[in-house]
Write a protein that holds these residues in place. Structure first.
Motif, PDB file in Angstrom:
ATOM      1  N   LEU A 162     -12.762 -35.210 -12.614  1.00 54.13           N
ATOM      2  CA  LEU A 162     -13.226 -34.066 -13.396  1.00 54.13           C
ATOM      3  C   LEU A 162     -12.230 -32.915 -13.432  1.00 54.13           C
ATOM      4  CD1 LEU A 162     -16.950 -34.282 -12.406  1.00 54.13           C
ATOM      5  CD2 LEU A 162     -16.073 -34.338 -14.739  1.00 54.13           C
ATOM      6  N   LEU A 163     -11.130 -33.033 -12.691  1.00 53.75           N
ATOM      7  CA  LEU A 163     -10.075 -32.024 -12.797  1.00 53.75           C
ATOM      8  C   LEU A 163      -9.088 -32.364 -13.912  1.00 53.75           C
ATOM      9  CD1 LEU A 163      -9.362 -31.240  -9.039  1.00 53.75           C
ATOM     10  CD2 LEU A 163     -10.906 -30.102 -10.633  1.00 53.75           C
ATOM     11  N   ASP A 164      -9.239 -33.545 -14.481  1.00 54.55           N
ATOM     12  CA  ASP A 164      -8.433 -33.958 -15.629  1.00 54.55           C
ATOM     13  C   ASP A 164      -9.210 -33.613 -16.899  1.00 54.55           C
ATOM     14  OD1 ASP A 164      -7.104 -35.230 -17.692  1.00 54.55           O
ATOM     15  OD2 ASP A 164      -6.832 -37.124 -16.608  1.00 54.55           O
ATOM     16  N   ARG A 165      -8.723 -32.634 -17.645  1.00 51.76           N
ATOM     17  CA  ARG A 165      -9.460 -32.142 -18.816  1.00 51.76           C
ATOM     18  C   ARG A 165      -9.662 -33.218 -19.892  1.00 51.76           C
ATOM     19  NH1 ARG A 165     -10.229 -26.667 -19.102  1.00 51.76           N
ATOM     20  NH2 ARG A 165      -9.090 -25.402 -17.574  1.00 51.76           N
ATOM     21  N   SER A 166      -8.838 -34.260 -19.861  1.00 47.63           N
ATOM     22  CA  SER A 166      -8.960 -35.305 -20.876  1.00 47.63           C
ATOM     23  C   SER A 166     -10.102 -36.273 -20.582  1.00 47.63           C
ATOM     24  CB  SER A 166      -7.650 -36.087 -20.989  1.00 47.63           C
ATOM     25  OG  SER A 166      -7.421 -36.862 -19.822  1.00 47.63           O
ATOM     26  N   GLN A 167     -10.645 -36.227 -19.363  1.00 45.24           N
ATOM     27  CA  GLN A 167     -11.725 -37.148 -18.994  1.00 45.24           C
ATOM     28  C   GLN A 167     -13.072 -36.447 -19.174  1.00 45.24           C
ATOM     29  OE1 GLN A 167     -11.117 -39.437 -15.375  1.00 45.24           O
ATOM     30  NE2 GLN A 167      -8.910 -39.030 -15.415  1.00 45.24           N
ATOM     31  N   GLU A 168     -13.874 -36.975 -20.065  1.00 54.12           N
ATOM     32  CA  GLU A 168     -15.122 -36.310 -20.445  1.00 54.12           C
ATOM     33  C   GLU A 168     -16.341 -36.986 -19.831  1.00 54.12           C
ATOM     34  OE1 GLU A 168     -15.258 -36.266 -24.690  1.00 54.12           O
ATOM     35  OE2 GLU A 168     -13.625 -34.810 -24.889  1.00 54.12           O
ATOM     36  N   ILE A 169     -17.310 -36.171 -19.462  1.00 57.94           N
ATOM     37  CA  ILE A 169     -18.615 -36.691 -19.051  1.00 57.94           C
ATOM     38  C   ILE A 169     -19.279 -37.283 -20.301  1.00 57.94           C
ATOM     39  CG2 ILE A 169     -20.905 -36.073 -18.175  1.00 57.94           C
ATOM     40  CD1 ILE A 169     -19.539 -33.835 -16.569  1.00 57.94           C
ATOM     41  N   PRO A 170     -19.796 -38.505 -20.225  1.00 55.36           N
ATOM     42  CA  PRO A 170     -20.390 -39.111 -21.417  1.00 55.36           C
ATOM     43  C   PRO A 170     -21.697 -38.444 -21.826  1.00 55.36           C
ATOM     44  CG  PRO A 170     -20.685 -40.532 -19.513  1.00 55.36           C
ATOM     45  CD  PRO A 170     -19.786 -39.420 -19.064  1.00 55.36           C
ATOM     46  N   GLN A 171     -22.143 -38.730 -23.013  1.00 60.66           N
ATOM     47  CA  GLN A 171     -23.425 -38.227 -23.533  1.00 60.66           C
ATOM     48  C   GLN A 171     -24.565 -39.082 -22.984  1.00 60.66           C
ATOM     49  OE1 GLN A 171     -23.447 -35.633 -26.069  1.00 60.66           O
ATOM     50  NE2 GLN A 171     -21.250 -35.461 -25.734  1.00 60.66           N
ATOM     51  N   GLY A 172     -25.789 -38.622 -23.201  1.00 61.62           N
ATOM     52  CA  GLY A 172     -26.960 -39.465 -22.978  1.00 61.62           C
ATOM     53  C   GLY A 172     -27.776 -39.191 -21.738  1.00 61.62           C
ATOM     54  N   ALA A 173     -27.501 -38.129 -20.992  1.00 57.28           N
ATOM     55  CA  ALA A 173     -28.260 -37.851 -19.769  1.00 57.28           C
ATOM     56  C   ALA A 173     -29.482 -36.989 -20.071  1.00 57.28           C
ATOM     57  CB  ALA A 173     -27.381 -37.148 -18.749  1.00 57.28           C
ATOM     58  N   ASP A 174     -30.602 -37.356 -19.474  1.00 56.87           N
ATOM     59  CA  ASP A 174     -31.753 -36.441 -19.449  1.00 56.87           C
ATOM     60  C   ASP A 174     -31.530 -35.380 -18.377  1.00 56.87           C
ATOM     61  OD1 ASP A 174     -33.272 -37.948 -21.375  1.00 56.87           O
ATOM     62  OD2 ASP A 174     -33.659 -39.408 -19.792  1.00 56.87           O
ATOM     63  N   VAL A 175     -30.917 -35.819 -17.280  1.00 63.55           N
ATOM     64  CA  VAL A 175     -30.616 -34.913 -16.161  1.00 63.55           C
ATOM     65  C   VAL A 175     -29.174 -35.129 -15.723  1.00 63.55           C
ATOM     66  CG1 VAL A 175     -30.999 -34.577 -13.671  1.00 63.55           C
ATOM     67  CG2 VAL A 175     -32.944 -34.617 -15.232  1.00 63.55           C
ATOM     68  N   ILE A 176     -28.452 -34.028 -15.551  1.00 65.88           N
ATOM     69  CA  ILE A 176     -27.149 -34.057 -14.887  1.00 65.88           C
ATOM     70  C   ILE A 176     -27.343 -33.394 -13.523  1.00 65.88           C
ATOM     71  CG2 ILE A 176     -24.761 -33.277 -14.926  1.00 65.88           C
ATOM     72  CD1 ILE A 176     -24.873 -33.303 -17.965  1.00 65.88           C
TER      73      ILE A 176
END
Length: 352
Positions: free
Chosen positions: A233-247
């Motif tokens: 998560l310190l790499d700005r190019s790596q994104e958390i995917p969509q689709g979570a009800d809860v993070i």
């Protein structure tokens, strides 16, 4: 108002700091040599001669350590009879104290000498005593013993007690997909699966940590319900995917600097829909009922400096709220000191 110390008392307090490391190791030795336990087993008191005989520690060693223990208030000695005090009792029997001592002794002690360099360089310069990694997180699964056991016991102690109440809060809206960000060994994910047989989990963490979580999930036959998403998560190019009800972020954000927290939360905000809830679970040091907890959490910040990554800390609750708002979230609700824990939950939603 605080009573002002006399010069004599202030000088005494200064000597406690000056000789602190020596006294700490004296307590560790008392415990590891079985001396403190033997004294505790004899509640009415036991002679120094008997302690020497039964523990098979030299007269020199027993005398030396008992003198230190008396100064610390760990034992009381009268007419050569030794009794354990309440302080000594907590050193032996209190789980928080046991976990903290082991963590300090096995993980932090040798690296603490590098505090000044760590502050100057913004890097965990003490970490080199355990291994050659940029931060401790790359090495968690392969830490040498006893550091590995002590690290995970410390981490779990300060989170596990919060889980029962946290599960009630998180599952109020019956989420079907939970992203466990910084899922570590998978403890929270497994608790979720046990709590609700219909929920699915995606653990997001560094690849080296996911290997451990996946092995643990395999043991529990949960691979059909838990997915694994490698991410730095310190790499700005790596994104958390969509689709979570809860993070879900449990004791995760305190592993980063303010700037990094904003970056991570912006990533989470971009991955959130209007129906996604972000939960941040943290032991905020300014939101504690007891001075022992405040004391321990501030000391934990020093661990982050010398051993973890050189730039993170335990935060005040309002600081974390401000960082979440800056990243695009609003604070929907605050759940302070949930259950029998030191933790507060911040419930956040993406700002419309």
């Amino acid at each position: 108002m605080k009573k002002e110390l006399s010069a004599i008392d202030a000088k005494y307090e200064a000597q406690k700091i000056a000789f602190g490391p020596m006294y700490f190791q004296a307590v560790v030795a008392l415990r590891e040599l079985g001396i403190l336990q033997f004294i505790s087993n004899n509640r009415k008191g036991v002679s120094i001669e008997t302690i020497i005989e039964k523990t098979e520690v030299s007269e020199y060693g027993v005398t030396l350590l008992l003198e230190a223990a008396e100064v610390l208030g760990v034992v009381e000695i009268e007419d050569e009879i030794v009794k354990i005090t309440k302080v000594g009792f907590f050193l032996l029997k209190d789980e928080m104290t046991r976990v903290n001592i082991n963590f300090m002794n096995d993980v932090c002690y040798l690296g603490a000498k590098s505090m000044t360099e760590s502050i100057k360089n913004g890097k965990p310069e003490g970490l080199k005593v355990l291994g050659d990694w940029p931060t401790i997180y790359e090495g968690l699964s392969i830490l040498p013993e006893p550091a590995k056991t002590s690290w995970f016991e410390f981490d779990h102690y300060y989170s596990d007690n919060a889980f029962p109440e946290a599960l009630k809060i998180v599952f109020r809206k019956n989420p079907k997909m939970i992203f466990d960000v910084g899922g570590n060994t998978g403890k929270w994910s497994f608790a979720c699966c046990k709590h609700d047989p219909n929920v699915n989990i995606k653990i997001l963490d560094l690849p080296v940590q996911l290997k451990v979580a996946k092995a643990n999930a395999t043991e529990r036959d949960l691979l059909d319900r838990i997915d694994f998403h490698p991410i730095n998560l310190l790499d700005r190019s790596q994104e958390i995917p969509q689709g979570a009800d809860v993070i879900w972020m449990s004791q995760f954000l305190d592993c980063f600097s303010k700037e990094q927290i904003i970056q991570i939360l912006e990533n989470a905000c971009n991955a959130s829909s209007e129906n996604t809830t972000l939960y941040i679970l943290e032991p905020f040091f300014d939101n504690q009922d007891y001075p022992a907890a405040h004391h321990s959490l501030v000391a934990t910040s020093l661990y982050f400096t010398i051993m973890a990554n050189g730039n993170s800390k335990m935060y005040r609750v309002e600081v974390m709220k401000d960082l979440a708002r800056e990243a695009g979230f609003e604070i929907v609700e605050t759940y302070p000191l949930i259950g029998d824990s030191y933790h507060t939950i911040l419930e956040c939603r993406k700002r419309a």
